[in-house]
Enzyme design. Structure first.
Site, PDB file in Angstrom:
ATOM      1  CG  HIS A 292      -0.376  -5.271  -0.367  1.00 19.25           C
ATOM      2  ND1 HIS A 292      -0.743  -4.657   0.794  1.00 19.25           N
ATOM      3  CD2 HIS A 292       0.975  -5.259  -0.379  1.00 19.25           C
ATOM      4  CE1 HIS A 292       0.339  -4.294   1.465  1.00 19.25           C
ATOM      5  NE2 HIS A 292       1.390  -4.652   0.776  1.00 19.25           N
TER       6      HIS A 292
ATOM      7  CG  ASP B 255       7.829  -6.914   1.618  1.00 19.16           C
ATOM      8  OD1 ASP B 255       7.648  -5.909   2.321  1.00 19.16           O
ATOM      9  OD2 ASP B 255       7.132  -7.179   0.607  1.00 19.16           O
TER      10      ASP B 255
HETATM   11  O1  G3H Z   1       5.379  -5.289   0.044  1.00 22.65           O
HETATM   12  C1  G3H Z   1       5.209  -5.362  -1.194  1.00 22.65           C
HETATM   13  C2  G3H Z   1       4.366  -4.423  -1.907  1.00 22.65           C
HETATM   14  O2  G3H Z   1       3.597  -3.673  -1.090  1.00 22.65           O
HETATM   15  C3  G3H Z   1       3.951  -4.739  -3.295  1.00 22.65           C
HETATM   16  O3  G3H Z   1       2.584  -4.514  -3.583  1.00 22.65           O
HETATM   17  O4  G3H Z   1       2.176  -6.138  -5.443  1.00 22.65           O
HETATM   18  O5  G3H Z   1       0.679  -4.229  -5.063  1.00 22.65           O
HETATM   19  O6  G3H Z   1       2.958  -3.838  -5.936  1.00 22.65           O
HETATM   20  P1  G3H Z   1       2.075  -4.690  -5.087  1.00 22.65           P
HETATM   21 ZN    ZN Z   2       3.435  -4.613   0.966  1.00 23.31          ZN
END
Ligand code: G3H
Ligand code: ZN
Length: 273
Positions: free
Chosen positions: A173, A79
């Site tokens: 995020h 990711d």
């Molecule tokens: O790539 C990971 C996500 O976009 C997670 O985002 O921590 O806001 O749920 P979040």
């Molecule tokens: Zn993300």
């Protein structure tokens, strides 16, 4: 059918929840919830998590092992990678897909570098996710105002050959509150214009009913990280507060893992609608 490449999940019943793994307890909690609900899930490891560990291999191999032992389809995905060396390492380890995140680069450079990552990954049978229209919050600064234009998105997919596209539609995020306002009309227009599955990032900041609505509007992969850590940490905090002399980490990590698993199962049901 345990470890499955993300691309093989495209034809399955939508959507695919993707949960971020920081330590092995995350992978165990997510796999347990997937098995309890019968859902296919993605275990994803971010470049930030790799930085925390110092290298990809130990946590990457752990996630791959948890996936391989699962009774439901589980994909393992890299990711938000900005490093092409890290992408190469993930491919060598056996990850079925990677996100190459060049969204902070000037547009032409984003296209050129992403297209070359796609070429190399496809040679290895690995799928690639990319991001267009920088989604806020990665640096701690929330920018829910960023938006991806549908025509730009279609052109970007054609120019790069990516298999999945992360788009900016109102989320940001690492939000601790769940009050992000998604642009559902834009999601529907992106879904109509873009020939590959769409990815929602920053889903922790989106209320349950809006997550389900985002799926109905056309989002396919739903990335969730912070929401799991909220539940994990709250549980650990309670156990440590209740037992000030506790030393064995299994007592509080185990409680955190159980709390996280319950939240993963609940979120899976929310996304299934
Ligand atoms: O790539 C990971 C996500 O976009 C997670 O985002 O921590 O806001 O749920 P979040
Ligand atoms: Zn993300």
């Amino acid at each position: 059918m345990p470890l499955v490449p993300l691309r093989e999940m495209i034809d399955g019943p939508a959507p695919v929840p993707a949960f971020n793994v920081i330590q092995v307890e995350h992978a165990e909690a997510i796999a347990a919830a997937a098995q309890a609900t019968g859902a296919s899930v993605v275990l994803q490891i971010s470049e930030n998590a790799v930085r925390y560990h110092g290298s990809l291999r130990p946590i990457g191999v752990a996630a791959l092992s948890v996936a391989a032992a699962a009774s439901v389809p589980v994909a393992v995905h890299l990711d938000h990678a900005t490093s092409e060396d890290l992408v190469r390492e993930a491919v060598e380890l056996g990850f079925g897909s990677v996100m190459f995140d060049a969204s902070a680069l000037p547009h032409n450079e984003n296209v050129t570098r992403t297209a070359s990552v796609v070429l190399r990954c496809h040679e290895a049978g690995v799928g690639v996710e990319a991001e267009l229209g920088e989604i806020g919050g990665k640096d701690g600064v929330h920018a829910p105002g960023a938006r991806t234009d549908p025509d730009d998105a279609a052109a970007y997919v054609a120019a790069t050959g990516v298999d999945f596209l992360a788009v900016a539609v109102g989320s940001s995020h690492a939000m601790l509150t769940r009050d992000a306002e998604l642009d559902f009309e834009l999601i529907a227009r992106l879904h109509a214009a873009v020939p590959v599955p769409l990815v929602l990032h920053g889903s922790s900041g989106v209320a349950d009913e809006h997550l389900a609505a985002a799926v109905r509007a056309g989002m396919w992969k739903i990335n969730i990280a912070t929401q799991l850590n909220k539940h994990f940490t709250a549980s650990v905090r309670t156990v440590l507060g209740d037992h000030p002399t506790l030393v064995d980490p299994r007592r509080y990590l185990g409680a955190g893992r159980d709390a996280m698993s319950a939240e993963v199962a609940r979120l899976i049901r929310v996304l299934e609608g």
